[in-house]
Design an enzyme around this catalytic site. Structure first.
Site, PDB file in Angstrom:
ATOM      1  N   HIS A 219       0.827  -1.232   0.000  1.00 51.61           N
ATOM      2  CA  HIS A 219       0.000   0.000   0.000  1.00 51.61           C
ATOM      3  C   HIS A 219       0.855   1.274   0.000  1.00 51.61           C
ATOM      4  CE1 HIS A 219      -0.565   0.828   4.651  1.00 51.61           C
ATOM      5  NE2 HIS A 219       0.695   0.673   4.329  1.00 51.61           N
ATOM      6  N   ASP A 220       2.170   1.130   0.221  1.00 43.63           N
ATOM      7  CA  ASP A 220       3.058   2.305   0.193  1.00 43.63           C
ATOM      8  C   ASP A 220       3.435   2.714  -1.230  1.00 43.63           C
ATOM      9  OD1 ASP A 220       3.233   2.404   2.978  1.00 43.63           O
ATOM     10  OD2 ASP A 220       5.051   1.175   3.049  1.00 43.63           O
TER      11      ASP A 220
HETATM   12  C1  SAM Z   1       4.459   0.749   6.575  1.00 43.32           C
HETATM   13  S1  SAM Z   1       5.883   0.029   7.287  1.00 43.32           S
HETATM   14  C2  SAM Z   1       5.336  -1.603   7.632  1.00 43.32           C
HETATM   15  C3  SAM Z   1       6.206  -2.306   8.620  1.00 43.32           C
HETATM   16  C4  SAM Z   1       5.789  -3.744   8.966  1.00 43.32           C
HETATM   17  N1  SAM Z   1       5.795  -4.625   7.820  1.00 43.32           N
HETATM   18  C5  SAM Z   1       4.429  -3.738   9.642  1.00 43.32           C
HETATM   19  O1  SAM Z   1       3.460  -4.228   9.070  1.00 43.32           O
HETATM   20  O2  SAM Z   1       4.358  -3.221  10.755  1.00 43.32           O
HETATM   21  C6  SAM Z   1       6.944  -0.174   5.875  1.00 43.32           C
HETATM   22  C7  SAM Z   1       8.268  -0.810   6.211  1.00 43.32           C
HETATM   23  O3  SAM Z   1       8.986  -1.028   4.987  1.00 43.32           O
HETATM   24  C8  SAM Z   1      10.337  -0.689   5.195  1.00 43.32           C
HETATM   25  N2  SAM Z   1      10.908  -0.333   3.884  1.00 43.32           N
HETATM   26  C9  SAM Z   1      10.605   0.737   3.120  1.00 43.32           C
HETATM   27  N3  SAM Z   1      11.305   0.725   1.981  1.00 43.32           N
HETATM   28  C10 SAM Z   1      12.078  -0.400   2.027  1.00 43.32           C
HETATM   29  C11 SAM Z   1      13.014  -0.965   1.144  1.00 43.32           C
HETATM   30  N4  SAM Z   1      13.286  -0.374  -0.036  1.00 43.32           N
HETATM   31  N5  SAM Z   1      13.629  -2.125   1.494  1.00 43.32           N
HETATM   32  C12 SAM Z   1      13.353  -2.719   2.686  1.00 43.32           C
HETATM   33  N6  SAM Z   1      12.434  -2.236   3.571  1.00 43.32           N
HETATM   34  C13 SAM Z   1      11.819  -1.076   3.244  1.00 43.32           C
HETATM   35  C14 SAM Z   1      10.284   0.465   6.167  1.00 43.32           C
HETATM   36  O4  SAM Z   1      11.526   0.688   6.816  1.00 43.32           O
HETATM   37  C15 SAM Z   1       9.175   0.019   7.100  1.00 43.32           C
HETATM   38  O5  SAM Z   1       9.659  -0.774   8.152  1.00 43.32           O
END
Ligand code: SAM
Length: 306
Positions: A219-220
């Site tokens: 969703h990001d």
């Molecule tokens: C919205 S959070 C969700 C965290 C976890 N999966 C949860 O449900 O609580 C998005 C996560 O993706 C990680 N993230 C973002 N871009 C990333 C990337 N390119 N590679 C690895 N992790 C990434 C962020 O650091 C963060 O921890």
């Protein structure tokens, strides 16, 4: 409820949220009563009809729900998400109309600066900690039903991509004691949580696994970036391997998912998607077998098999 009551409630709704946010920021539920706040009693009194404090003699004490979710040392605390909501989401939602018109997030408008999405979330170590603790507080509620939504006992090694503090991996180990788990996240996150394997899921090789998880990741991102990530996961999986997706499944009547869909516009380049939307993305990456489960918790579950 009459229409006018709904409208009156909605006029007040942000005041309710902001009152709780301020009380958390001031440490009220940890017992703080900071004397320099001249109108503190007004805030404490407002927390009573909100159901967060009650009077005992001349003292204000936490209600059970505040004690569980709003005390910062409670294992179920949601204060990380509340601080992130107060400091980041609340000011950005102030520009919702601009986000709707321009179709883009509000980081630059509110906080300035350019750069990839997560450099905004992680502007300082404190901001990163609040965001990740926020994810953790929610995850403790959502991960147990997500890992229970399907029988995952046949899998040997789960790699949770973007797994942050590891709440989903922890819930999975609790339910499937023979499952090995790895939490993979950005190097800044791994620096804070040493159990995390550092890496970027867009640019680095994925640790091998027969089950990957994506919790609140798709969703990001835009459809194009989701496609890049899903193609990579599909290629890394052995035949019969799986991908567990934890997201809210968007529908006309799911208010929380509709609110999160607006939130994703204000804060990310992504969106919430319907079950059909996820099926389409997963099929395009090659996954033939895709099943969805509505959990009744704030996140639903999808399992795709290679
Ligand atoms: C919205 S959070 C969700 C965290 C976890 N999966 C949860 O449900 O609580 C998005 C996560 O993706 C990680 N993230 C973002 N871009 C990333 C990337 N390119 N590679 C690895 N992790 C990434 C962020 O650091 C963060 O921890």
């Amino acid at each position: 409820m009459t229409t006018s009551n709904i409208v009156l409630e909605l006029i007040d709704a942000f005041r309710h949220s902001k009152t709780m946010f301020a009380a958390v920021e001031l440490g009220i539920f940890d017992g703080a009563r900071p004397a320099e706040y001249k109108e503190l009693t007004r805030l404490l009194d407002a927390c009573i009809p909100l159901g967060l404090l009650e009077r005992r003699g001349d003292q204000y004490v936490n209600t059970d729900v505040a004690d569980r979710y709003l005390r910062s040392d409670s294992p179920d605390t949601l204060t990380g998400y509340i601080r992130y909501s107060n400091r980041a989401l609340f000011p950005m939602w102030g520009h919702l109309e601009d986000a709707l018109r321009e179709g883009s997030s509000r980081w630059k408008q509110v906080f300035g600066g350019d750069g990839p999405l997560f450099t905004h979330f992680y502007q300082s170590e404190d901001a990163m900690r609040q965001f990740l603790l926020g994810m953790h507080g929610f995850g403790r509620i959502t991960s147990p039903p997500v890992v229970a939504a399907f029988d995952l006992s046949r899998f040997q090694h789960l790699v949770d991509l973007g797994g942050a503090t590891g709440h989903l991996a922890g819930a999975a180990r609790e339910r499937y004691p023979n499952l090995k788990t790895t939490v993979f996240d950005l190097p800044q996150v791994a620096a804070l949580f040493p159990q995390v394997t550092p890496g970027d899921f867009f640019t680095d090789p994925l640790p091998p696994a027969d089950l990957y998880a994506l919790g609140r990741i798709l969703h990001d991102w835009s459809d194009e970036k989701c496609k890049t990530l899903l193609d990579k996961i599909y290629a890394a999986l052995p035949p019969g391997g799986g991908l567990l997706v934890a997201e809210k499944l968007l529908s006309e009547t799911n208010l929380a998912a509709q609110m999160q869909n607006l939130n994703m516009l204000v804060v990310t380049e992504g969106r919430e998607r319907t079950a059909q939307g996820y099926t389409t993305l997963l099929r395009a990456a090659g996954f033939q077998h895709v099943e969805h489960r509505v959990t009744g918790a704030p996140l639903d579950a999808t399992l795709a098999i290679k």
